[in-house]
Design an enzyme around this catalytic site. Structure first.
Site, mmCIF file in Angstrom:
data_model
loop_
_atom_site.group_PDB
_atom_site.id
_atom_site.type_symbol
_atom_site.label_atom_id
_atom_site.label_comp_id
_atom_site.label_asym_id
_atom_site.label_seq_id
_atom_site.Cartn_x
_atom_site.Cartn_y
_atom_site.Cartn_z
ATOM 1 N N HIS A 1 -27.759 41.775 12.010
ATOM 2 C CA HIS A 1 -27.297 43.033 11.414
ATOM 3 C C HIS A 1 -28.487 43.926 11.066
ATOM 4 O O HIS A 1 -29.523 43.451 10.593
ATOM 5 C CB HIS A 1 -26.514 42.764 10.133
ATOM 6 C CG HIS A 1 -25.087 42.393 10.377
ATOM 7 N ND1 HIS A 1 -24.250 43.129 11.191
ATOM 8 C CD2 HIS A 1 -24.322 41.371 9.877
ATOM 9 C CE1 HIS A 1 -23.042 42.573 11.194
ATOM 10 N NE2 HIS A 1 -23.062 41.509 10.410
ATOM 11 N N CYS B 1 -28.029 47.008 16.026
ATOM 12 C CA CYS B 1 -27.366 48.301 16.224
ATOM 13 C C CYS B 1 -28.309 49.455 15.892
ATOM 14 O O CYS B 1 -29.224 49.309 15.084
ATOM 15 C CB CYS B 1 -26.135 48.409 15.325
ATOM 16 S SG CYS B 1 -24.860 47.194 15.693
ATOM 17 N N ARG C 1 -27.513 50.115 20.983
ATOM 18 C CA ARG C 1 -28.288 48.916 20.670
ATOM 19 C C ARG C 1 -29.781 49.205 20.823
ATOM 20 O O ARG C 1 -30.205 49.974 21.693
ATOM 21 C CB ARG C 1 -27.907 47.762 21.607
ATOM 22 C CG ARG C 1 -26.504 47.247 21.400
ATOM 23 C CD ARG C 1 -26.299 46.598 20.040
ATOM 24 N NE ARG C 1 -24.945 46.096 19.894
ATOM 25 C CZ ARG C 1 -23.933 46.811 19.413
ATOM 26 N NH1 ARG C 1 -24.127 48.064 19.033
ATOM 27 N NH2 ARG C 1 -22.736 46.281 19.299
#
Length: 267
Positions: free
Chosen positions: A171, A245, A254
């Site tokens: 993340h 991300c 990405r």
């Protein structure tokens, strides 16, 4: 002098209007408070809890490896059918051939390790520039891996030290956000992967600042973007890929950072 007459129906309508405005105001305030609490939960609470959980898992792995206990062992084949033994055409760590002493020790270390179970933390990723030390788990499930603050290993890619591409996801925001600042990594920065069997040191080589979320080329055995083909490699080697991300607080694109294996140190 004429006295204005206010009908009862008019007073009732005004009263209902005031009640409706008051109720509407209360609803808006309540919704605002709920939204604020959700933002606090996502941006602060999930980070706090995930980081704590990840730190505890790192400590648990260190204790386990220190005592030689069985369990979250790492550095194993992902079950993708690839061989632990580097192919003759593969570039060996440090620029030497696969038959060197270092290559033989590397093959021995990876062959000894057990296969990690799904969603199991089995390695530790350390990035000195980012002061990051986080567990690596098998798979990229949000609920069972990424939302715990862990970094996830893509199914079908190689394991640490194997010829090919050891590809990871994490993340960038919320839930521990371990990869929030990987865009700050520069060529020459080191990335370490520790397993029960060995410590592998990779060196950052290239960065792909933005590509499609469906660009599977970045995690192939020889990583190369299918969207932006000028980014990537053309020859087999020992690679690591970090993906997250971008831009921040979105999942539209990405970001990928690539590195090459420099050395392996058995435990």
């Amino acid at each position: 002098m004429r006295v204005p007459v206010v009908q009862h129906s008019t007073r009732r309508w005004r009263a209902r209007r005031r009640r409706a405005l008051w109720t509407g105001g209360e609803v808006l305030v309540t919704v605002g408070v709920v939204l604020m609490l959700l933002v606090v939960h996502q941006l602060w609470w999930t980070n706090r809890e995930a980081k704590r959980g990840a730190e505890r898992k790192v400590e648990a792995l260190e204790r386990e490896w220190g005592t030689g206990a069985d369990g979250d062992g790492g550095g194993a084949s992902s079950g993708s059918g690839t061989s632990d033994t580097p192919s003759p055409s593969a570039e060996a760590p440090g620029g030497s051939s696969g038959s060197s002493g270092s290559g033989r020790r590397q093959q021995s270390a990876t062959t000894r390790a057990s296969q990690p179970s799904w969603s199991q933390a089995y390695a530790i990723l350390t990035i000195p520039r980012l002061s990051l030390r986080v567990p690596v788990a098998e798979g990229v499930s949000k609920q069972n891996v990424l939302n715990k603050g862990y970094v996830g290993h893509y199914k079908g890619t190689q394991q640490p030290g194997q010829a090919g591409n050891f590809a990871l996801a994490g993340h960038r925001n919320t839930h521990g956000e371990p990869f929030r600042y990987i865009n700050r990594l520069k060529r020459g920065d080191t990335v370490e992967v520790e397993t029960k069997a060995a410590v592998y040191t990779y060196v950052v080589d290239k960065t792909l600042p933005q590509t499609s979320a469906r660009d599977s080329g970045v995690i192939r055995s020889v990583p190369r973007s299918t969207v932006r083909p000028s980014y990537g490699y053309s020859a087999p080697g020992y690679y690591i890929t970090l993906t997250t991300c971008t831009p921040e607080y979105t999942s539209k694109y990405r970001l990928a950072v690539w590195g090459k294996l420099r050395s392996m140190r058995p435990r």
